[in-house]
Motif scaffolding. Structure first.
Motif, PDB file in Angstrom:
ATOM      1  N   LEU A 264       0.826  -1.208   0.000  1.00 19.95           N
ATOM      2  CA  LEU A 264       0.000   0.000   0.000  1.00 19.95           C
ATOM      3  C   LEU A 264       0.861   1.259   0.000  1.00 19.95           C
ATOM      4  O   LEU A 264       0.555   2.232  -0.706  1.00 19.95           O
ATOM      5  CB  LEU A 264      -0.922  -0.006   1.218  1.00 19.95           C
ATOM      6  N   ILE A 265       1.940   1.259   0.771  1.00 18.92           N
ATOM      7  CA  ILE A 265       2.832   2.418   0.811  1.00 18.92           C
ATOM      8  C   ILE A 265       3.453   2.651  -0.566  1.00 18.92           C
ATOM      9  O   ILE A 265       3.531   3.787  -1.055  1.00 18.92           O
ATOM     10  CB  ILE A 265       3.922   2.225   1.880  1.00 18.92           C
ATOM     11  N   GLY A 266       3.893   1.575  -1.206  1.00 23.31           N
ATOM     12  CA  GLY A 266       4.454   1.708  -2.547  1.00 23.31           C
ATOM     13  C   GLY A 266       3.436   2.228  -3.541  1.00 23.31           C
ATOM     14  O   GLY A 266       3.751   3.074  -4.386  1.00 23.31           O
ATOM     15  N   MET A 267       2.203   1.753  -3.446  1.00 22.54           N
ATOM     16  CA  MET A 267       1.157   2.218  -4.355  1.00 22.54           C
ATOM     17  C   MET A 267       0.829   3.687  -4.122  1.00 22.54           C
ATOM     18  O   MET A 267       0.692   4.464  -5.077  1.00 22.54           O
ATOM     19  CB  MET A 267      -0.091   1.358  -4.175  1.00 22.54           C
ATOM     20  N   PHE A 268       0.705   4.098  -2.858  1.00 27.84           N
ATOM     21  CA  PHE A 268       0.404   5.497  -2.556  1.00 27.84           C
ATOM     22  C   PHE A 268       1.535   6.405  -3.031  1.00 27.84           C
ATOM     23  O   PHE A 268       1.291   7.491  -3.577  1.00 27.84           O
ATOM     24  CB  PHE A 268       0.179   5.685  -1.055  1.00 27.84           C
ATOM     25  N   ALA A 269       2.786   5.986  -2.810  1.00 27.65           N
ATOM     26  CA  ALA A 269       3.920   6.792  -3.260  1.00 27.65           C
ATOM     27  C   ALA A 269       3.937   6.912  -4.784  1.00 27.65           C
ATOM     28  O   ALA A 269       4.211   7.988  -5.329  1.00 27.65           O
ATOM     29  CB  ALA A 269       5.226   6.171  -2.760  1.00 27.65           C
ATOM     30  N   ALA A 270       3.623   5.810  -5.474  1.00 24.31           N
ATOM     31  CA  ALA A 270       3.616   5.832  -6.932  1.00 24.31           C
ATOM     32  C   ALA A 270       2.535   6.770  -7.460  1.00 24.31           C
ATOM     33  O   ALA A 270       2.762   7.552  -8.390  1.00 24.31           O
ATOM     34  CB  ALA A 270       3.400   4.410  -7.468  1.00 24.31           C
TER      35      ALA A 270
ATOM     36  N   ALA B 222      -3.070   3.891 -13.219  1.00 20.77           N
ATOM     37  CA  ALA B 222      -3.114   2.440 -13.384  1.00 20.77           C
ATOM     38  C   ALA B 222      -1.708   1.858 -13.524  1.00 20.77           C
ATOM     39  O   ALA B 222      -1.372   0.835 -12.903  1.00 20.77           O
ATOM     40  CB  ALA B 222      -3.961   2.080 -14.603  1.00 20.77           C
ATOM     41  N   PHE B 223      -0.859   2.505 -14.335  1.00 21.80           N
ATOM     42  CA  PHE B 223       0.518   2.035 -14.493  1.00 21.80           C
ATOM     43  C   PHE B 223       1.298   2.142 -13.181  1.00 21.80           C
ATOM     44  O   PHE B 223       2.119   1.274 -12.868  1.00 21.80           O
ATOM     45  CB  PHE B 223       1.222   2.836 -15.587  1.00 21.80           C
ATOM     46  N   ALA B 224       1.066   3.220 -12.420  1.00 20.24           N
ATOM     47  CA  ALA B 224       1.763   3.396 -11.152  1.00 20.24           C
ATOM     48  C   ALA B 224       1.386   2.297 -10.167  1.00 20.24           C
ATOM     49  O   ALA B 224       2.254   1.696  -9.512  1.00 20.24           O
ATOM     50  CB  ALA B 224       1.436   4.773 -10.569  1.00 20.24           C
ATOM     51  N   VAL B 225       0.099   2.015 -10.049  1.00 21.41           N
ATOM     52  CA  VAL B 225      -0.371   0.968  -9.140  1.00 21.41           C
ATOM     53  C   VAL B 225       0.150  -0.395  -9.578  1.00 21.41           C
ATOM     54  O   VAL B 225       0.620  -1.195  -8.753  1.00 21.41           O
ATOM     55  CB  VAL B 225      -1.913   0.969  -9.078  1.00 21.41           C
ATOM     56  N   LEU B 226       0.078  -0.672 -10.885  1.00 19.36           N
ATOM     57  CA  LEU B 226       0.550  -1.959 -11.401  1.00 19.36           C
ATOM     58  C   LEU B 226       2.050  -2.130 -11.169  1.00 19.36           C
ATOM     59  O   LEU B 226       2.508  -3.228 -10.806  1.00 19.36           O
ATOM     60  CB  LEU B 226       0.233  -2.057 -12.894  1.00 19.36           C
ATOM     61  N   SER B 227       2.819  -1.069 -11.345  1.00 23.16           N
ATOM     62  CA  SER B 227       4.264  -1.134 -11.112  1.00 23.16           C
ATOM     63  C   SER B 227       4.571  -1.473  -9.663  1.00 23.16           C
ATOM     64  O   SER B 227       5.424  -2.323  -9.373  1.00 23.16           O
ATOM     65  CB  SER B 227       4.920   0.195 -11.489  1.00 23.16           C
ATOM     66  N   ALA B 228       3.877  -0.801  -8.730  1.00 26.21           N
ATOM     67  CA  ALA B 228       4.128  -1.039  -7.309  1.00 26.21           C
ATOM     68  C   ALA B 228       3.735  -2.453  -6.911  1.00 26.21           C
ATOM     69  O   ALA B 228       4.474  -3.135  -6.190  1.00 26.21           O
ATOM     70  CB  ALA B 228       3.358  -0.009  -6.475  1.00 26.21           C
ATOM     71  N   LEU B 229       2.576  -2.899  -7.383  1.00 21.01           N
ATOM     72  CA  LEU B 229       2.088  -4.223  -7.000  1.00 21.01           C
ATOM     73  C   LEU B 229       2.946  -5.337  -7.592  1.00 21.01           C
ATOM     74  O   LEU B 229       3.443  -6.217  -6.870  1.00 21.01           O
ATOM     75  CB  LEU B 229       0.633  -4.374  -7.452  1.00 21.01           C
ATOM     76  N   LEU B 230       3.141  -5.295  -8.917  1.00 20.77           N
ATOM     77  CA  LEU B 230       3.940  -6.332  -9.558  1.00 20.77           C
ATOM     78  C   LEU B 230       5.394  -6.295  -9.095  1.00 20.77           C
ATOM     79  O   LEU B 230       6.018  -7.337  -8.878  1.00 20.77           O
ATOM     80  CB  LEU B 230       3.890  -6.167 -11.074  1.00 20.77           C
ATOM     81  N   GLY B 231       5.930  -5.087  -8.939  1.00 20.60           N
ATOM     82  CA  GLY B 231       7.324  -4.961  -8.521  1.00 20.60           C
ATOM     83  C   GLY B 231       7.574  -5.567  -7.164  1.00 20.60           C
ATOM     84  O   GLY B 231       8.567  -6.274  -6.956  1.00 20.60           O
ATOM     85  N   TYR B 232       6.674  -5.313  -6.215  1.00 22.88           N
ATOM     86  CA  TYR B 232       6.867  -5.860  -4.866  1.00 22.88           C
ATOM     87  C   TYR B 232       6.748  -7.379  -4.869  1.00 22.88           C
ATOM     88  O   TYR B 232       7.546  -8.075  -4.237  1.00 22.88           O
ATOM     89  CB  TYR B 232       5.848  -5.258  -3.902  1.00 22.88           C
ATOM     90  N   VAL B 233       5.763  -7.895  -5.605  1.00 25.35           N
ATOM     91  CA  VAL B 233       5.587  -9.351  -5.663  1.00 25.35           C
ATOM     92  C   VAL B 233       6.783 -10.020  -6.339  1.00 25.35           C
ATOM     93  O   VAL B 233       7.317 -11.030  -5.843  1.00 25.35           O
ATOM     94  CB  VAL B 233       4.280  -9.699  -6.404  1.00 25.35           C
ATOM     95  N   LEU B 234       7.230  -9.457  -7.456  1.00 22.65           N
ATOM     96  CA  LEU B 234       8.365 -10.052  -8.169  1.00 22.65           C
ATOM     97  C   LEU B 234       9.655  -9.949  -7.373  1.00 22.65           C
ATOM     98  O   LEU B 234      10.512 -10.831  -7.459  1.00 22.65           O
ATOM     99  CB  LEU B 234       8.531  -9.372  -9.531  1.00 22.65           C
ATOM    100  N   ALA B 235       9.803  -8.875  -6.581  1.00 21.85           N
ATOM    101  CA  ALA B 235      11.012  -8.737  -5.762  1.00 21.85           C
ATOM    102  C   ALA B 235      11.099  -9.843  -4.722  1.00 21.85           C
ATOM    103  O   ALA B 235      12.175 -10.367  -4.433  1.00 21.85           O
ATOM    104  CB  ALA B 235      11.023  -7.372  -5.079  1.00 21.85           C
ATOM    105  N   GLY B 236       9.933 -10.218  -4.157  1.00 23.92           N
ATOM    106  CA  GLY B 236       9.933 -11.235  -3.112  1.00 23.92           C
ATOM    107  C   GLY B 236       9.930 -12.656  -3.638  1.00 23.92           C
ATOM    108  O   GLY B 236      10.588 -13.538  -3.078  1.00 23.92           O
ATOM    109  N   TYR B 237       9.168 -12.902  -4.710  1.00 20.03           N
ATOM    110  CA  TYR B 237       8.964 -14.269  -5.167  1.00 20.03           C
ATOM    111  C   TYR B 237       9.652 -14.583  -6.498  1.00 20.03           C
ATOM    112  O   TYR B 237       9.870 -15.753  -6.806  1.00 20.03           O
ATOM    113  CB  TYR B 237       7.471 -14.548  -5.311  1.00 20.03           C
ATOM    114  N   GLY B 238       9.982 -13.554  -7.280  1.00 18.70           N
ATOM    115  CA  GLY B 238      10.621 -13.799  -8.571  1.00 18.70           C
ATOM    116  C   GLY B 238      11.887 -14.626  -8.487  1.00 18.70           C
ATOM    117  O   GLY B 238      12.029 -15.635  -9.204  1.00 18.70           O
TER     118      GLY B 238
END
Length: 310
Positions: free
Chosen positions: A14-20, A249-265
């Motif tokens: 959520l913090i990443g999405m709000f910042a984006a 939409a791009f900002a939210v998608l970047s934050a969400l996908l980026g955080y998930v890929l950083a942890g699980y990628g």
């Protein structure tokens, strides 16, 4: 599983999405005004202000950091104007010289200062501390309705949520004058719109977003979100209203996908350790921009005059 997600992943996402979102909204107008470098400059010049504030107060607290960053932004604006007028060089070069010099000065201050007792160092300035912003008192989704548990949320979440909401409200309130001043400054002046004051206000709004996001997400995400989502959105449509929605939409998608890929990628690829969330979020934003450059319907408009969009 739900308990672990709510405690460890939901707050930083959520913090990443709000910042984006907070950075992408003013970034739309900076892009269209050909002032995208200002977002880069602001995200760099806040560093020496934050370090000086820490050296003066001896603590990493919100208001001294904000005041120090704001002071650094003022110094940067003065230096940019002085370099432009005295050196008679173009604005982009003046901004480049100023923000790289001030950022380097901030790095030197960090290296020479005793910041071992706090999370303030070069790595923190670049990458932020997104992964550490967890909610230890959370016990599943029910904690979202528990006032006692909510009081233990990371303070960065409330701050970034408030700043993102502020950016949304400012965009709505000043939508018409911003749109007119961005696409036809002369016409806006004839209508009595204070275009100079509006431009300064836009830079101030961008500075507020950058300063608020700097501590939590670091300068990498701030720089990426000022430019990548708005630039990708610019290629998706020729209507400003739709562009702003695309950028969010791009900002939210970047934050969400980026955080998930950083942890699980890395785990999906056979690795053992996660990677930087800030770095991955910025990477995803860049990939989305690259895809927009290749496949967006208005990619041929790159380099088109600013007043061709409205």
């Amino acid at each position: 599983m739900d308990e672990a997600f709510v405690a460890l992943s939901l707050p930083p996402i959520l913090i990443g999405m709000f910042a984006a979102i907070a950075c992408a909204l003013p970034g739309n107008f900076l892009i269209l005004r050909r002032q995208a470098l200002i977002g880069d400059a602001i995200s760099h010049v806040v560093l020496p202000g934050i370090v000086v504030a820490f050296l003066v107060t001896g603590a990493v607290t919100t208001w001294p950091m904000m005041i120090g960053a704001a002071g650094a932004a003022v110094v940067a604006v003065v230096l940019i104007e002085a370099i432009k007028r005295l050196g008679r060089i173009e604005p982009g070069a003046a901004m480049g010289v100023t923000f790289t010099s001030l950022f380097a000065f901030g790095v030197l201050l960090l290296e020479q200062s005793d910041t071992s007792s706090v999370h303030l160092d070069v790595e923190h300035a670049l990458y932020g501390n997104l992964e550490s912003l967890i909610w230890l008192s959370a016990e599943g989704w029910g904690s979202l309705l528990d006032p006692v548990a909510l009081a233990e949320l990371p303070p960065e979440l409330g701050r970034m949520g408030a700043v993102a909401l502020l950016m949304v409200l400012l965009t709505l309130v000043f939508w018409r004058p911003l749109k007119l001043a961005t696409f036809d400054e002369g016409f806006a002046n004839t209508l009595g719109i204070p275009t100079v004051a509006l431009g300064i206000g836009l830079v101030i709004a961008a500075a507020v977003a950058a300063v608020a996001a700097f501590d939590a997400v670091g300068s990498i995400i701030v720089i990426a979100m000022f430019i990548c989502p708005p630039a990708a959105a610019r290629l998706m449509t020729n209507r400003l209203e739709i562009q702003v929605l695309w950028s969010v939409a791009f900002a939210v998608l970047s934050a969400l996908l980026g955080y998930v890929l950083a942890g699980y990628g890395p785990l999906w690829l056979g690795g053992e350790n996660a990677v930087s969330a800030a770095g991955m979020i910025a990477t995803v934003a860049g990939i989305l921009l690259g895809l927009a450059c290749l496949f967006a319907p208005h990619r041929a408009r790159i380099g088109a005059p600013r007043d061709a969009v409205g």
